[in-house]
Design a protein around this motif. Structure first.
Motif, PDB file in Angstrom:
ATOM      1  N   SER A  46      10.681 -92.873  41.885  1.00 19.12           N
ATOM      2  CA  SER A  46      11.547 -91.726  42.161  1.00 19.12           C
ATOM      3  C   SER A  46      10.930 -90.510  41.142  1.00 19.12           C
ATOM      4  O   SER A  46      10.399 -90.673  40.261  1.00 19.12           O
ATOM      5  N   SER A  47      11.036 -89.362  41.844  1.00 22.60           N
ATOM      6  CA  SER A  47      10.855 -87.981  40.872  1.00 22.60           C
ATOM      7  C   SER A  47      11.331 -86.905  41.558  1.00 22.60           C
ATOM      8  O   SER A  47      11.736 -86.921  42.756  1.00 22.60           O
ATOM      9  N   LEU A  48      11.568 -85.905  40.788  1.00 24.29           N
ATOM     10  CA  LEU A  48      12.179 -84.588  41.020  1.00 24.29           C
ATOM     11  C   LEU A  48      11.020 -83.741  40.372  1.00 24.29           C
ATOM     12  O   LEU A  48      10.331 -83.097  41.235  1.00 24.29           O
ATOM     13  N   ARG A  49      11.186 -83.526  39.405  1.00 24.48           N
ATOM     14  CA  ARG A  49      10.068 -82.580  38.544  1.00 24.48           C
ATOM     15  C   ARG A  49       8.588 -82.788  38.767  1.00 24.48           C
ATOM     16  O   ARG A  49       7.956 -81.863  39.228  1.00 24.48           O
ATOM     17  N   THR A  50       8.227 -84.105  38.565  1.00 22.32           N
ATOM     18  CA  THR A  50       6.796 -84.276  38.859  1.00 22.32           C
ATOM     19  C   THR A  50       6.271 -83.951  40.371  1.00 22.32           C
ATOM     20  O   THR A  50       5.317 -83.454  40.387  1.00 22.32           O
ATOM     21  N   ARG A 110       2.266 -92.035  40.219  1.00 25.45           N
ATOM     22  CA  ARG A 110       3.414 -92.438  39.559  1.00 25.45           C
ATOM     23  C   ARG A 110       3.671 -94.193  39.690  1.00 25.45           C
ATOM     24  O   ARG A 110       3.974 -94.412  40.741  1.00 25.45           O
ATOM     25  N   GLU A 142       3.006 -90.272  35.587  1.00 25.46           N
ATOM     26  CA  GLU A 142       3.535 -91.327  34.578  1.00 25.46           C
ATOM     27  C   GLU A 142       3.291 -92.725  35.140  1.00 25.46           C
ATOM     28  O   GLU A 142       3.671 -93.074  36.094  1.00 25.46           O
ATOM     29  N   HIS A 147       3.101 -90.858  29.841  1.00 26.22           N
ATOM     30  CA  HIS A 147       3.595 -89.570  30.728  1.00 26.22           C
ATOM     31  C   HIS A 147       2.819 -88.287  30.305  1.00 26.22           C
ATOM     32  O   HIS A 147       3.443 -87.472  29.924  1.00 26.22           O
ATOM     33  N   GLN A 150       3.927 -84.760  31.242  1.00 31.62           N
ATOM     34  CA  GLN A 150       5.039 -84.304  30.560  1.00 31.62           C
ATOM     35  C   GLN A 150       4.876 -83.802  29.297  1.00 31.62           C
ATOM     36  O   GLN A 150       5.249 -83.050  28.654  1.00 31.62           O
ATOM     37  N   CYS A 274      12.972 -84.426  28.516  1.00 27.41           N
ATOM     38  CA  CYS A 274      11.974 -84.243  29.482  1.00 27.41           C
ATOM     39  C   CYS A 274      12.881 -84.261  31.034  1.00 27.41           C
ATOM     40  O   CYS A 274      12.444 -83.821  31.884  1.00 27.41           O
ATOM     41  N   LEU A 275      13.983 -84.411  30.879  1.00 27.60           N
ATOM     42  CA  LEU A 275      14.996 -84.519  32.073  1.00 27.60           C
ATOM     43  C   LEU A 275      14.444 -85.503  33.232  1.00 27.60           C
ATOM     44  O   LEU A 275      13.134 -85.756  33.229  1.00 27.60           O
ATOM     45  N   PRO A 276      15.199 -86.421  33.962  1.00 25.00           N
ATOM     46  CA  PRO A 276      16.840 -86.225  33.988  1.00 25.00           C
ATOM     47  C   PRO A 276      17.385 -86.677  32.780  1.00 25.00           C
ATOM     48  O   PRO A 276      16.783 -87.674  32.178  1.00 25.00           O
ATOM     49  N   ARG A 302       5.994 -77.832  33.406  1.00 24.78           N
ATOM     50  CA  ARG A 302       5.267 -78.911  34.061  1.00 24.78           C
ATOM     51  C   ARG A 302       4.295 -78.376  35.167  1.00 24.78           C
ATOM     52  O   ARG A 302       3.351 -78.975  35.485  1.00 24.78           O
TER      53      ARG A 302
END
Ligand code: CP
Length: 317
Positions: A46-50, A110, A142, A147, A150, A274-276, A302
């Motif tokens: 899973s990912s949001l930012r990347t 990823r 990542e 990563h 990041q 780095c979040l989350p 990013r």
């Protein structure tokens, strides 16, 4: 640049930072480079930012983008050679990767550590297979041990906010309810070791990272001592690396949560993650919402780190 998986692929960091600032001043300046070029992003996790930052960076460069979530809508992939494929995985990665390479000009991958076998995770088997079999430039979004997009964004953020030439940067372990890979802390340490910053890692005993990533960093087991005179606090959880308990949670000690009392020991340090992030496990609401928190500018960078990397790959095609 052909592939991007570690700090060693980016070359001189100060040159990379200047390139990042050039892009930040006008992110559409190199829009012609990506004309009729296609980025394929492959997510095993899973990912949001990347996902969003890399897609945005590719669009800034004028590229077309395709995204495939391996676990949602693709055939389940077998990754072991020699397996009799009579189970629930109808496609082998050894065919899937060259096929993916037919449809694009570069591939972002990823693929996290699986915590089944330390040697296999640390051999970076999945991303290495993309490098060996796709026929296209590959960059890490990542992987099992690092990563780098990041860490590059983290480095850009520190350079932008530092108030002295040689800031004290402290990476601290903090508690988390799930076992997390070492990719972010390994990678952050690898990048910090390429700078002349004062770099300290603090964690409870048993959470030692692989020596090749610790490098010349100072390891301090007393978190409060480590925080003294810090200019940047970089918080992250990771699971154990040592072979006998690889991938395990050894502590949930909430005394390691970053709070205002600990931040008061620093030289008015900036807080980074780095979040989350799990609030009130890793960091308190007060610290992450404070004016010293850089988590949003860090995430914004990013887009910039991804754009520098893909620009360099496009220039090498
Ligand atoms: N920091 C980071 O990589 O975020 P995502 O997992 O949401 O992509």
């Amino acid at each position: 640049m052909r592939h991007f998986t570690t700090v060693h692929d980016i070359g001189d960091l100060k040159t990379a930072f200047k390139e990042a600032m050039d892009i930040k001043s006008d992110r559409f300046k190199y829009n012609h480079l990506g004309k009729n070029k296609t980025l394929m992003m492959i997510f095993f996790n899973s990912s949001l930012r990347t996902r969003l930052s890399t897609q945005k960076a590719a669009m800034n460069l004028g590229m077309n983008v395709m995204v495939l979530d391996i676990n949602q809508g693709a055939w389940k992939l077998e990754t072991e050679r020699g397996v009799v494929m009579d189970g629930d995985k109808p496609e082998h990665i050894l065919e899937a990767i060259p096929v993916m390479g037919c449809y694009c000009d570069m591939i972002g991958v990823r693929a996290f550590a699986r915590f089944e076998n330390r040697e296999e995770d640390y051999s970076e088997k999945i991303i290495q297979q993309f490098i060996d079999l796709s026929g296209k430039p590959v960059f890490s979004m990542e992987a099992a041990t690092r990563h780098p997009l990041q860490s590059f964004a983290d480095y850009i953020t520190i350079e932008e906010y530092k108030k002295k030439d040689r800031p004290k940067v402290v990476m601290t372990w903090a508690p988390h309810p799930k076992a997390l890979p070492q990719a972010v802390p390994n990678s952050f340490a690898e990048w910090m070791n390429e700078t002349d910053y004062e770099f300290v890692i603090t964690h409870p005993k048993g959470y030692e990272l692989a020596p090749e990533f610790v490098g010349k960093a100072q390891v301090e087991y007393d978190q409060e001592k480590a925080f003294q005179h810090a200019d940047f606090i970089y918080a992250k959880n990771w699971a154990a690396y040592e072979k006998e308990n690889y991938g395990q949670i050894l502590s949930m000690d909430m005394d390691w949560t970053v709070d205002t009392k600990k931040m008061a020991l620093t030289d008015n340090a900036y807080f980074m993650h780095c979040l989350p992030v799990r609030r009130n496990m890793i960091v308190t609401d007060e610290v992450i919402e404070s004016p010293q928190s850089l988590v949003i500018p860090e995430a914004a960078n990013r887009e910039i780190s991804a754009q520098v990397v893909m620009k360099r790959i496009l220039e090498s095609l």
